[in-house]
Enzyme design. Structure first.
Site, PDB file in Angstrom:
ATOM      1  N   LYS A  72      23.768  17.648 -11.568  1.00 20.91           N
ATOM      2  CA  LYS A  72      23.974  16.720 -12.704  1.00 20.91           C
ATOM      3  C   LYS A  72      25.485  16.197 -12.657  1.00 20.91           C
ATOM      4  O   LYS A  72      25.559  14.970 -13.206  1.00 20.91           O
ATOM      5  CB  LYS A  72      23.555  17.246 -13.864  1.00 20.91           C
ATOM      6  CG  LYS A  72      22.010  17.399 -13.990  1.00 20.91           C
ATOM      7  CD  LYS A  72      21.351  18.087 -15.255  1.00 20.91           C
ATOM      8  CE  LYS A  72      19.854  18.134 -15.229  1.00 20.91           C
ATOM      9  NZ  LYS A  72      19.453  19.145 -16.159  1.00 20.91           N
TER      10      LYS A  72
ATOM     11  N   SER B 202      20.373  21.996 -12.011  1.00 27.26           N
ATOM     12  CA  SER B 202      21.224  21.235 -13.063  1.00 27.26           C
ATOM     13  C   SER B 202      22.753  21.106 -12.582  1.00 27.26           C
ATOM     14  O   SER B 202      23.181  20.181 -13.271  1.00 27.26           O
ATOM     15  CB  SER B 202      21.034  21.727 -14.298  1.00 27.26           C
ATOM     16  OG  SER B 202      19.712  21.343 -14.594  1.00 27.26           O
TER      17      SER B 202
ATOM     18  N   TYR C   3      24.065  23.346 -22.081  1.00 20.88           N
ATOM     19  CA  TYR C   3      22.952  22.869 -22.673  1.00 20.88           C
ATOM     20  C   TYR C   3      23.071  23.097 -24.263  1.00 20.88           C
ATOM     21  O   TYR C   3      24.288  22.905 -24.652  1.00 20.88           O
ATOM     22  CB  TYR C   3      21.457  23.585 -22.329  1.00 20.88           C
ATOM     23  CG  TYR C   3      21.310  23.800 -20.900  1.00 20.88           C
ATOM     24  CD1 TYR C   3      21.364  22.602 -19.962  1.00 20.88           C
ATOM     25  CD2 TYR C   3      21.201  25.043 -20.312  1.00 20.88           C
ATOM     26  CE1 TYR C   3      20.939  22.453 -18.770  1.00 20.88           C
ATOM     27  CE2 TYR C   3      20.994  25.220 -18.836  1.00 20.88           C
ATOM     28  CZ  TYR C   3      21.010  23.909 -18.270  1.00 20.88           C
ATOM     29  OH  TYR C   3      20.717  23.846 -16.905  1.00 20.88           O
TER      30      TYR C   3
ATOM     31  N   TYR D  15      15.819  13.088  -7.999  1.00 22.60           N
ATOM     32  CA  TYR D  15      16.141  13.952  -8.960  1.00 22.60           C
ATOM     33  C   TYR D  15      15.705  15.488  -8.560  1.00 22.60           C
ATOM     34  O   TYR D  15      16.364  16.333  -8.333  1.00 22.60           O
ATOM     35  CB  TYR D  15      15.514  13.423 -10.444  1.00 22.60           C
ATOM     36  CG  TYR D  15      15.722  14.666 -11.433  1.00 22.60           C
ATOM     37  CD1 TYR D  15      16.994  14.904 -11.881  1.00 22.60           C
ATOM     38  CD2 TYR D  15      14.570  15.664 -11.568  1.00 22.60           C
ATOM     39  CE1 TYR D  15      17.130  16.051 -12.727  1.00 22.60           C
ATOM     40  CE2 TYR D  15      15.116  16.718 -12.532  1.00 22.60           C
ATOM     41  CZ  TYR D  15      16.138  16.846 -12.940  1.00 22.60           C
ATOM     42  OH  TYR D  15      16.446  18.093 -13.817  1.00 22.60           O
TER      43      TYR D  15
ATOM     44  N   VAL E 145      19.123  26.331 -13.502  1.00 23.62           N
ATOM     45  CA  VAL E 145      18.027  27.369 -13.563  1.00 23.62           C
ATOM     46  C   VAL E 145      17.981  28.195 -12.178  1.00 23.62           C
ATOM     47  O   VAL E 145      17.353  29.175 -12.159  1.00 23.62           O
ATOM     48  CB  VAL E 145      16.958  26.880 -14.294  1.00 23.62           C
ATOM     49  CG1 VAL E 145      16.703  26.447 -15.468  1.00 23.62           C
ATOM     50  CG2 VAL E 145      16.009  25.701 -13.538  1.00 23.62           C
TER      51      VAL E 145
HETATM   52  N1  GLN Z   1      15.215  21.045 -11.540  1.00 21.82           N
HETATM   53  C1  GLN Z   1      15.144  21.601 -12.902  1.00 21.82           C
HETATM   54  C2  GLN Z   1      14.318  20.875 -13.899  1.00 21.82           C
HETATM   55  O1  GLN Z   1      14.345  19.549 -13.742  1.00 21.82           O
HETATM   56  C3  GLN Z   1      16.658  21.530 -13.425  1.00 21.82           C
HETATM   57  C4  GLN Z   1      16.821  22.189 -14.896  1.00 21.82           C
HETATM   58  C5  GLN Z   1      17.982  23.084 -14.945  1.00 21.82           C
HETATM   59  O2  GLN Z   1      18.653  23.774 -14.004  1.00 21.82           O
HETATM   60  N2  GLN Z   1      18.248  23.325 -15.921  1.00 21.82           N
HETATM   61  O3  GLN Z   1      13.444  21.406 -14.738  1.00 21.82           O
END
Ligand code: GLN
Length: 304
Positions: A63, A60, A240, A188, A258
């Site tokens: 992003k 993430s 988050y 993505y 994650v």
């Molecule tokens: N690729 C992960 C997902 O889409 C990214 C989520 C994350 O890092 N929180 O679930």
């Protein structure tokens, strides 16, 4: 032992209390015991400690890169007509907010729905060109020509990403996403699977700390206003549904993933990259958050 090594070793005790991500099967292979950090200052000094050379996927944290690129491509008004700028109290991959809140647009660009909508706005004639632009821009922000995708993580995400597919198809049904959903998800999943180290994250963070200019050669790669927007969204939404608590305790615009990474920006001072794949219940690096708390206190980095 120096201060940074002390901070790492004092916080290893938290690693047992978390878990590595398992909903993407390939991420289960991560080393739960790894904890490391890398700091790059705006005048080019580098400091590191612990397992700083561990490789992991950016997840993430990508992003923030795609948010900057989407705004550079389309302008802020267009991007925020399709994605909100408000924090969420739900998990990063939650579906519920999408229909109930905020006129059907995803709440912010840091949760999965918002990030998928954001990447759908990045320009390119096909999915390969879109992803290539993301990869090239990421390389530029790290000053690392060798970045590449961990193809096994990509395959694993693509095979199991049903929740992300659900979010994307819902947004296609409401017109938030205009492109073909599978094309958007290709970019993505690939962006999430870029393999990095803490050093790469710390260098990306310095670019935001330096308001969009590469500190090592003074090249402007992100307009100042856009760098500011991204930092603000990081400060309010980057961790988050733990973003409020993180802002109170640490006070640095940050983004987690994650894969266990956290990128933290100390404006005007330094960029910090953390790795610690053992995650807390909200999906943030459990040791990484504690390390950042210590760094923020010891070096008085809290921006508030
Ligand atoms: N690729 C992960 C997902 O889409 C990214 C989520 C994350 O890092 N929180 O679930």
């Amino acid at each position: 032992m120096n201060t940074l090594e002390e901070i790492i070793s004092e916080n290893r005790k938290y690693l047992d209390r978390g878990e590595v991500a398992s909903y993407i099967p390939e991420l289960k292979k991560a080393n739960k015991n790894a904890l490391g950090l890398y700091i790059t200052t705006l005048n080019g000094e580098e400091y590191f400690a612990g397992d700083y050379d561990t490789k992991f996927t950016i997840q993430s944290i990508s992003k923030i890169i795609t948010l900057a690129l989407a705004i550079m491509d389309n302008g802020k008004d267009y991007v925020f007509s399709k994605v909100g700028m408000e924090p969420t109290t739900e998990a990063f991959n939650s579906i519920i907010d999408l229909e109930l809140k905020n006129l059907n647009k995803p709440l912010n660009p840091m949760i999965n729905a918002g990030a998928i909508a954001t990447v759908s706005m990045i320009k390119g004639k096909d999915k390969n060109e879109v992803f290539n632009r993301i990869l090239e821009f990421t390389k530029k922000l790290c000053g690392n020509e060798n970045l590449k995708v961990d193809e096994s993580v990509y395959t694993s995400e693509n095979r199991t990403g049903n929740r992300n597919r659900a979010l994307a198809y819902f947004m296609k049904s409401t017109g938030i996403i205009e492109k073909d959903v599978e094309e958007v998800l290709y970019a993505y999943f690939k962006q999430c699977s870029i393999e990095v180290t803490c050093k790469d994250l710390s260098r990306i963070a310095t670019v935001f700390a330096n308001e969009g200019v590469l500190p090592w050669n003074e090249e402007r790669v992100i307009p100042k206003e856009i760098a500011r927007i991204v930092k603000t969204i990081m400060a309010t939404c980057g961790m988050y549904d733990a973003s409020g608590e993180f802002a109170v305790n640490i006070g640095l615009p940050s983004k987690s993933g994650v894969g266990g990474g956290i990128l933290a920006v100390a404006p005007g001072k330094m960029g910090i990259g953390i790795v610690g794949p053992s995650l807390d219940k909200k999906g943030n690096s459990i040791g990484g958050v504690e390390v950042l708390k210590d760094l923020s206190e010891k070096f008085d980095l809290n921006i508030f």
